[in-house]
Design a protein around this motif. Structure first.
Motif, mmCIF file in Angstrom:
data_model
loop_
_atom_site.group_PDB
_atom_site.id
_atom_site.type_symbol
_atom_site.label_atom_id
_atom_site.label_comp_id
_atom_site.label_asym_id
_atom_site.label_seq_id
_atom_site.Cartn_x
_atom_site.Cartn_y
_atom_site.Cartn_z
ATOM 1 N N GLU A 154 0.823 -1.211 0.000
ATOM 2 C CA GLU A 154 0.000 0.000 0.000
ATOM 3 C C GLU A 154 0.861 1.268 0.000
ATOM 4 N N SER A 155 1.908 1.225 0.776
ATOM 5 C CA SER A 155 2.764 2.405 0.872
ATOM 6 C C SER A 155 3.424 2.717 -0.457
ATOM 7 N N VAL A 156 3.859 1.647 -1.145
ATOM 8 C CA VAL A 156 4.538 1.835 -2.429
ATOM 9 C C VAL A 156 3.549 2.338 -3.470
ATOM 10 N N GLU A 157 2.390 1.697 -3.505
ATOM 11 C CA GLU A 157 1.404 2.044 -4.532
ATOM 12 C C GLU A 157 0.858 3.453 -4.344
ATOM 13 N N GLU A 158 0.801 3.840 -3.095
ATOM 14 C CA GLU A 158 0.335 5.189 -2.784
ATOM 15 C C GLU A 158 1.195 6.248 -3.461
ATOM 16 N N LEU A 159 2.460 5.887 -3.687
ATOM 17 C CA LEU A 159 3.374 6.834 -4.328
ATOM 18 C C LEU A 159 3.352 6.683 -5.851
ATOM 19 N N GLY A 160 2.394 5.896 -6.342
ATOM 20 C CA GLY A 160 2.255 5.731 -7.780
ATOM 21 C C GLY A 160 3.272 4.771 -8.379
ATOM 22 N N VAL A 161 3.892 3.977 -7.544
ATOM 23 C CA VAL A 161 4.903 3.031 -8.026
ATOM 24 C C VAL A 161 4.272 1.647 -8.056
ATOM 25 N N THR A 162 4.605 0.880 -9.121
ATOM 26 C CA THR A 162 4.085 -0.486 -9.199
ATOM 27 C C THR A 162 4.834 -1.359 -8.194
ATOM 28 N N TYR A 163 4.091 -2.075 -7.400
ATOM 29 C CA TYR A 163 4.708 -2.899 -6.352
ATOM 30 C C TYR A 163 5.416 -4.088 -6.967
ATOM 31 N N ASN A 164 6.616 -4.328 -6.515
ATOM 32 C CA ASN A 164 7.406 -5.447 -6.999
ATOM 33 C C ASN A 164 8.019 -6.103 -5.765
ATOM 34 N N ALA A 165 7.534 -7.294 -5.462
ATOM 35 C CA ALA A 165 7.926 -7.926 -4.199
ATOM 36 C C ALA A 165 9.441 -8.044 -4.068
ATOM 37 N N ARG A 166 10.094 -8.438 -5.183
ATOM 38 C CA ARG A 166 11.540 -8.641 -5.095
ATOM 39 C C ARG A 166 12.286 -7.364 -4.733
ATOM 40 N N ARG A 167 11.745 -6.273 -5.244
ATOM 41 C CA ARG A 167 12.398 -4.987 -5.039
ATOM 42 C C ARG A 167 12.002 -4.355 -3.722
ATOM 43 N N HIS A 168 10.737 -4.487 -3.390
ATOM 44 C CA HIS A 168 10.211 -3.672 -2.296
ATOM 45 C C HIS A 168 10.075 -4.381 -0.953
ATOM 46 N N SER A 169 10.137 -5.721 -0.980
ATOM 47 C CA SER A 169 9.860 -6.401 0.289
ATOM 48 C C SER A 169 10.966 -6.173 1.326
ATOM 49 N N VAL A 170 12.141 -5.654 0.868
ATOM 50 C CA VAL A 170 13.178 -5.335 1.871
ATOM 51 C C VAL A 170 12.649 -4.332 2.898
ATOM 52 N N MET A 171 11.652 -3.553 2.466
ATOM 53 C CA MET A 171 11.146 -2.511 3.371
ATOM 54 C C MET A 171 10.269 -3.076 4.489
ATOM 55 N N ARG A 172 10.063 -4.380 4.445
ATOM 56 C CA ARG A 172 9.359 -5.017 5.574
ATOM 57 C C ARG A 172 10.027 -4.689 6.904
ATOM 58 N N ASN A 173 11.353 -4.528 6.837
ATOM 59 C CA ASN A 173 12.061 -4.289 8.101
ATOM 60 C C ASN A 173 11.697 -2.944 8.726
ATOM 61 N N MET A 174 11.023 -2.082 7.952
ATOM 62 C CA MET A 174 10.606 -0.792 8.501
ATOM 63 C C MET A 174 9.304 -0.923 9.304
ATOM 64 N N VAL A 175 8.558 -1.995 9.044
ATOM 65 C CA VAL A 175 7.257 -2.134 9.707
ATOM 66 C C VAL A 175 7.388 -2.220 11.228
ATOM 67 N N PRO A 176 8.215 -3.152 11.723
ATOM 68 C CA PRO A 176 8.343 -3.197 13.188
ATOM 69 C C PRO A 176 8.886 -1.898 13.769
ATOM 70 N N ILE A 177 9.743 -1.236 13.006
ATOM 71 C CA ILE A 177 10.305 0.017 13.538
ATOM 72 C C ILE A 177 9.218 1.088 13.608
ATOM 73 N N GLY A 178 8.440 1.202 12.519
ATOM 74 C CA GLY A 178 7.363 2.200 12.513
ATOM 75 C C GLY A 178 6.374 1.942 13.641
ATOM 76 N N ALA A 179 6.032 0.662 13.812
ATOM 77 C CA ALA A 179 5.085 0.316 14.875
ATOM 78 C C ALA A 179 5.663 0.654 16.241
ATOM 79 N N SER A 180 6.960 0.363 16.430
ATOM 80 C CA SER A 180 7.598 0.688 17.709
ATOM 81 C C SER A 180 7.566 2.187 17.949
ATOM 82 N N CYS A 181 7.884 2.950 16.912
ATOM 83 C CA CYS A 181 7.891 4.409 17.052
ATOM 84 C C CYS A 181 6.527 4.891 17.542
#
Ligand SMILES: Cc1ncc(C[n+]2csc(CCOP(=O)(O)OP(=O)(O)O)c2C)c(N)n1
Ligand code: SF4
Ligand SMILES: [Mg+2]
Lengths: 636, 315
Positions: A154-181
């Motif tokens: 959702e975050s990627v698509e919101e920026l008008g970028v086509t989601y590509n799991a291979r490219r974008h799934s590295v950003m999963r590591n931001m989820v726990p950090i964002g939630a912690s924040c």
């Protein structure tokens, strides 16, 4: 009598009050694919940047992909040097993080970390991971489930970028950090600026995506968290935002460069090789050659050669490698090489043992690592900063006393991240020892192993005009010639061993030991090496929460051993507790040998995990309450 | 002690008057020692710029009889120590010496990996077929089925082929010498030292005490009426790779050297079997840090390096 301790669900430091900046955070998940390391290290760095004191340590299997990793981050408004048993926030990337592994996977069974979550603590998990929520069975904690992949998409698509799991799934590591924040009321911009720093110039478009992932994770976590406010908040302390966040391996590497170490050899081994890899990266900037040798025998002997040729030389290894270095260490000592400095990053033995786990099992081995009687220095730093400073001094001692120096560190220092103002290297003395030059001898041939009052023979570095000499691993004369005469043998033995007495006399107290805390206390804790962190953190807690005044005698210099001062301190102590990360109580044995004092109260740990602050508190409390003798701790 | 005058270097300059070899009479090590001293005189480096690093064995004692810097190290570790010495101070001329047990047995791993590394060293292996100092057991060079008078039983392990092993390991100069063929050996040592990279000379060395198979008479060919050893150069053999960029030539020269290395019996080749100009380890290091192309670590790595930038990277 053996008392075993380890009641998994016993809250050790429960505290309901609002805690500002006193956080215990943990993330768990599979190695390599999970992003556990990057999440933890980015979060730790963000906290450090915000001016908090941070201590962060990792537990991992000797495996590359898939096995369980847990990574803790502890923050505070005062310096911290250890972890605590409980966690306020547990970020679970998989089921194993909560519940451990099923019984049938015998060899990697562990109980998970759910029991570590403090009352009122929060578990943040991936809603899409196969986690049985009903098994959580704890009504005193909160569970926040987020769909990691959906959130990234959702975050990627919101920026008008086509989601590509291979490219974008590295950003999963931001989820726990964002939630912690979100729960900690910590501004995500602390994280965003780090991401921007880490990403290369051509990937800066990812910064905005990462920011969106963080934002969404924070939003959703806030919504999913039932309570008004989480009991821990993080408040930036901008006045302190300049400190470093560094691991022991890197601190030692920097110290070696500072000391002018020109030659480092190594053979890959956990947890030591990170130090050499760090140094390898500096080869284009500093005059240091890092040579990956074919084994540790080669590593050691190459370093000895470089030391004889006049360059400060070092090698770095763990127990299995140190076993192979034995022969070369004796060679360095009998030939009176100036060094080398050997950093021994202990891990769990024996044999291959626990390659990635903590132990202090190699003390006795480091004290007598090879056959015969020979001098060498063994010194144990208590944390990353001490490791850097002691490494610097080790080169001085190698040069001055012309013997190898073993810096006895361990996995806990190697891999843990800690905030420091600096490494404390500025202003440390530089001593290259006594050199020989042609003018000193006139027409007399140079005597490399000349008998002198101090035992030290000025050395001619290879290449010095007129100084040609040969020396040998055989017993030799002053001139380095093979010799088996009794008088010469005795004189050379005495000369070499005498240098240890000189070292004991000359090495300033601060490098020999430290008494931390009040001179006079109910309990004196005795230890060496990395238990310093949990012990020094435990001292104020013992006083404030248990009314026990305690001090800590940290022994740094293990050979030559500061026997008289240790005897004096122990004789004055009221109740002594020996704390060691091993089965045998090896420092206790050394103390008995050197001072005649036998320490009866021991707190030992040989489960391959470092002491936590709580475990030290627990051990001292138990030993204060009763005469337990040997107390064994483990909190799996 | 006086600093030698480089203008008048002789073999005697490199001799040590008050230290006498304790080798047995007729030992080939005397021949090697003499050739080393002559070669050093020819090479023109003063004694203090030379370091001789040796292993343990009868052969390992050689530095004690040479006026130069020297380290008589451990069994099988001479190449390691020498690598450290040379990389610390590239201005030194470093020679390595040791036995066949030392180099091809206990030090085999280092023999192989030193070849890969190609540090600028000259390595002299005293190949006497036996472990001299431990009283004559078979060295890795002892051929299967052979039995010296000192061995209880004939060898039942295959012998190592040092030349083939050196080729496979990446040595860039490979030669075979004979301890008693003095002018040839002197010439080989000079060439090995002058070669940029790791140079191996496998030197056939009679051990009259323990090896009654590889005797001086055997090499002289008393039984067959002609010298067993012959010069490769006399037969037009050229082991040098003339175009190092030509992979085909490299492979051909390597194959030729290996083929020659199997010659034994009535004809035993002596001389340079293979030589290739290739970047040394030191060249590669200078690629990382250009200063290392002109200065030694000894001069560059001074204590007190500025680490503020490094520390700041962790802030
Ligand atoms: C680690 C170790 N193992 C064994 C020995 C005993 N040792 C001394 S010399 C030697 C063999 C020497 O043979 P070689 O290397 O061929 O030298 P040579 O005496 O023939 O010149 C051995 C096995 C040792 N010094 N060190
Ligand atoms: S035993 Fe053999 S190699 Fe050793 S000194 Fe005697 S003759 Fe030489
Ligand atoms: Mg031999």
């Amino acid at each position: 009598m053996v008392a075993r301790h380890g009641k998994p669900n016993r809250p050790l430091a429960g505290d309901d009050a609002m805690k500002e900046n006193a956080l215990s955070w943990m993330i768990g998940g599979p190695a390599l694919t999970g992003g556990v390391n990057s999440s933890a290290e980015v979060f730790a760095k963000a906290c450090a940047r915000a001016g908090l004191y941070v201590f962060s340590n990792i537990e991992y299997h000797s495996n590359i992909m898939g096995r369980h990793i847990s990574y803790r981050v502890r923050t505070s408004d005062t310096p911290v040097h250890s972890h605590v048993e409980q966690v306020d926030l547990l970020l679970a990337l998989d089921s194993e993080t909560l519940f451990g592994t099923p019984e049938y996977q015998d060899y990697q069974r562990h109980g998970g970390h759910l029991h570590r979550v403090a009352p009122d603590g929060v578990v943040i998990l991936d809603a899409k991971a196969k986690i049985d929520h009903s098994a959580i069975e704890r009504d005193d904690i909160h569970v926040v489930a987020l769909a990691y992949d959906d959130l990234v998409r959702e975050s990627v698509e919101e920026l008008g970028v086509t989601y590509n799991a291979r490219r974008h799934s590295v950003m999963r590591n931001m989820v726990p950090i964002g939630a912690s924040c979100a729960l900690l009321d910590f501004d995500i911009n602390h994280v965003v600026s780090l991401v921007a720093e880490v990403l290369p110039a051509h990937r800066q478009d990812m910064v905005e995506m990462n920011r969106h992932v963080l934002l969404h994770a924070a939003e959703q976590a806030r919504r999913a968290y039932a309570k008004e406010e989480f009991h821990v908040t993080l408040r930036p302390r901008p006045e302190r935002n300049g400190h470093m966040l560094i691991k022991g391996v890197d601190a030692v590497g920097i110290a070696k460069i500072h000391a002018g170490c020109g030659f480092q050899t190594y053979y890959p081994i956990a947890p030591a090789s990170d130090e050499s890899v760090m140094l390898e990266r500096q080869q284009t900037q500093y005059p240091i050659v890092v040579l990956q040798a074919e084994d540790e025998i080669a590593s050691m002997n190459m370093a000895v050669g470089a030391a004889h040729a006049g360059v400060r030389a070092a090698t770095s290894t763990a127990g299995p490698g140190f076993s192979l270095m034995a022969e070369g260490l004796g060679f360095a000592s009998i030939t009176e090489a100036a060094g080398p400095v050997v950093v021994l990053w202990q891990r769990g033995g024996p044999s291959t043992g626990l390659p990635t786990r903590q132990s202090q099992q190699d003390l006795r081995f480091a004290l007598q690592p090879a056959h015969g009687e020979f001098p060498h220095i063994v010194v144990a730093p208590g944390d990353a900063r001490e490791a850097a400073r002691i490494t610097h001094m080790a080169f001085n001692w190698g040069d001055r006393y012309q013997m190898p120096v073993v810096v006895l560190a361990d996995k806990f220092i190697a891999n843990s991240l800690v905030t420091l103002d600096d490494l404390g290297l500025d202003g440390l003395p530089i001593d290259r020892g006594e050199y020989w030059t042609l003018e000193m001898n006139g027409s007399e041939p140079y005597r490399r192993h000349r008998l002198t009052e101090s035992g030290i023979s000025p050395r001619a570095v290879f290449g010095t005009p007129g100084g040609q000499y040969v020396t040998t691993s055989d017993e030799h004369t002053e001139r380095g010639r093979i010799d088996e005469q009794v008088e010469n043998r005795m004189a050379q033995m005495e000369k070499r061993m005498q240098k240890l007495d000189l070292a004991a006399e000359e090495i300033p107290d601060e490098w020999q030991y430290e008494m931390v805390g009040p001179e006079d206390a109910d309990v004196t804790i005795v230890g060496w090496g990395s238990t310093r962190g949990p012990i020094t953190d435990a001292l104020p807690v013992l006083q404030s929460e248990h009314g026990i005044s305690a001090n800590f005698l940290q022994i740094r210099l293990l050979r030559p051993f500061p026997a008289s001062v240790v005897r004096e301190k122990l004789n004055r102590a009221r109740r002594v507790v020996l704390v060691e990360d091993n089965y045998m109580g090896q420092l206790g044995m050394l103390i008995a040998e050197q001072t005649g004092i036998k320490l009866e109260r021991m707190a030992l740990k040989y489960d391959g995990r470092p002491f936590s602050q709580d475990e030290v508190v627990e051990a001292v409390c138990e030993h204060s309450a009763a005469d337990l003798g040997r107390l064994v701790l483990s909190h799996p | 002690m006086v600093v030698a005058d480089t203008e008048r270097l002789t073999a005697k300059t490199f001799g040590v008057e008050d230290s006498h070899p304790d080798w047995c009479g007729g030992c080939g090590d005397f021949g090697i020692l003499s050739a080393v001293k002559q070669a050093l005189a020819k090479l023109g480096r003063p004694p203090h710029e030379v370091a001789v690093i040796s292993g343990i064995g009868c052969s390992g004692k050689i530095p004690h009889y040479i006026n130069a810097y020297g380290l008589h190290t451990l069994h099988g570790r001479a190449l390691n120590v020498a690598t450290g010495v040379k990389l610390a101070n590239q201005d030194l001329e470093v020679l390595v010496a040791g036995g066949d047990g030392d180099g091809y047995g206990i030090g085999a791993g280092y023999f192989v990996n030193s070849g890969r590394r190609n540090v600028n060293l000259a390595y002299l292996v005293h190949n006497n077929g036996v472990y001299g100092l431990t009283k004559g057991q078979a060295a890795p060079t002892m051929r299967r089925g052979q039995k010296t008078k000192g061995m209880a039983e004939a060898a039942i392990q295959e012998s190592v082929n040092p030349i083939g092993l050196a080729i496979a390991s990446g040595y860039t100069f490979i030669a075979r010498g004979y301890a008693m063929a003095q002018p040839d050996l002197v010439d080989l040592i000079v060439r090995a030292v002058q070669h940029r990279g790791t140079a191996l000379i496998d030197i056939l060395q009679p051990c009259p005490i323990y090896n009654d198979l590889m005797t001086i008479d055997f090499f002289r060919g008393r039984d067959i009426g002609h010298n067993r050893t012959y010069r490769l150069a006399d037969e037009g053999f050229d082991g040098r790779v003339h175009d190092p960029s030509n992979q085909d030539e490299i492979v051909a020269k390597q194959q030729a050297a290996i083929a020659k290395s199997f010659e034994w019996g009535d004809r035993i080749p002596i001389g340079v079997l293979y030589q290739l100009d290739a970047p040394t380890y030191e060249d590669e290091l200078a690629g990382r840090l250009p200063e290392l192309g002109t200065s030694s670590l000894l001069d560059l790595a001074a204590p007190g390096q500025d680490i503020s930038r490094l520390q700041d990277a962790y802030r």
